[in-house]
Design an enzyme around this catalytic site. Sequence first.
Site: not given
Length: 431
Positions: A205, A344
């Site tokens: 991320e 995710e």
Amino acid sequence: MRHVLLAWLFCIATAAGTIGGRVPPGKTPKGFVSTKGSAFNLDGKPFYFVGANSYWLPLLTEQRDIEATFKEMKAAGIKVLRTWGFNAINATELPYAKENDLTYYQVWDKGGWKLNDGPQGLKRLDNVIETAGKYGIKVLLAFTNNWIGYGGSELYVNWIAGSGALHDSFYSDKRIVASYQKYVKTIVDRYKHSENIFAWELMNEARCRGDLQGGPGCVAGTDLISHWYKDQAAFVRKLDPHHLITTGGEGHFYKRNEDIGYWYNGQWVSDYNYNGQAGEDFDLDLTLDDIDFGTYHIYPQYWYGSTLDTPNNENFTIGNWGLSWIQDHADSAKKANKPVILEEFGVSGIQNKTEIYPRWVKHALDTNHGILPWQFGMLGLKENGGNKLFKYEDRLVDGASPNDGFAIYKNQTEIWNIFTDAAKVQNAKSK
Ligand SMILES: *[C@@H]1O[C@H](CO)[C@@H](O)[C@H](O)[C@H]1NC(C)=O
Ligand SMILES: *[C@@H]1O[C@H](CO)[C@@H](O)[C@H](O)[C@H]1NC(C)=O
Ligand SMILES: *[C@@H]1O[C@H](CO)[C@@H](O)[C@H](O)[C@H]1NC(C)=O
Ligand SMILES: *[C@@H]1O[C@H](CO)[C@@H](O)[C@H](O)[C@H]1NC(C)=O
């Protein structure tokens, strides 16, 4: 003779990766995943999968728990495990880590990183990667974290650039980049010959800001993260020409000529997920030579909060927003002619999950994604009597793996079955 020598020199130059570093498909070793256009490929067959996110597997210390978890994953049809290849602490945490047998791979002590490749360190990761192979599962391994969790980038920033430094110095400070690369080399060299590795992931991320603020060097249009992806992917490719490489990003866009946003309280809000502020540029990043496939995440409740589900805006609901996010990434991947994984995703609440996941998963299946929900839940773990503290409040509670509100356990049959059914579809397509 001269002729032969020239041909030979040309081969060397090619093998060294000068042609964009991409590996000719014929050269992929047996058991390694490669790409073929927009699909993954394994030993000459397309490879579609449902995977599991489980950062806590390398934190376990009892082999029976690790085996039980992989056994459960295998029974669910899972083919890929995504986990953290990092776990860094600082010296003040060391005594506690030792006392409680917590896993750690490096510790910042007296001005430098000390690697822990012993039984409480990388040997645990070795074991997870080795055990994965026994169950026919390949590992997607991230090198660091945008967030503080498990000693991500903030630890590098704090210790190398100093307190008060900005988050984005992680991408630009040469000392930090060198320190990151040193660790990456350790990990890549350790597993580069293993067919149990699915792919390398540069960072979980990556964003301009993390738990620390970002600065003016990382804003829409500076492409700082894209440059970092390009350089780090090239660095990894040189160390290991055969495993795939990806970003690990959330898939933010920078659609330069479009003002994508939404109305809220009578005001037009420019959308963080599309306006480049986050730091990624999914379309651009996916065209980089050494980025082999794309990743993105979906957490609309956390990204938009109460601005979602406002009246008179049928398309700005959690469910529909996710569908268009999936479509946007599928379109981008098609254009780049590379695979993409929905790496995710999560919504809170059993009811929300039951309603929304089937729609997202169906659309991801229809658009040829690899699919990894956040996060795999395991029941019946025995370690420390089924109750163990890991770190950062993560713990086993009555033998259940950590639950951040997104864990999917087998006892939640309706939700569990969404994924085992999807795995059947993917595995049938992989022939
Ligand atoms: C050491 O790490 C812990 C956890 O990340 C953090 O709370 C603490 O502030 C760190 N200590 C120093 C001196 O940076
Ligand atoms: C929602 O999306 C659908 C399909 O793209 C479209 O037909 C419809 O007009 C949209 N509704 C609103 C309120 O934007
Ligand atoms: C389900 O989603 C709605 C909309 O985001 C939210 O208000 C609600 O709290 C969620 N339910 C649970 C149990 O988390
Ligand atoms: C499933 O197990 C979890 C973890 O032990 C527990 O919190 C939850 O209540 C259980 N759910 C059901 C439906 O039994």
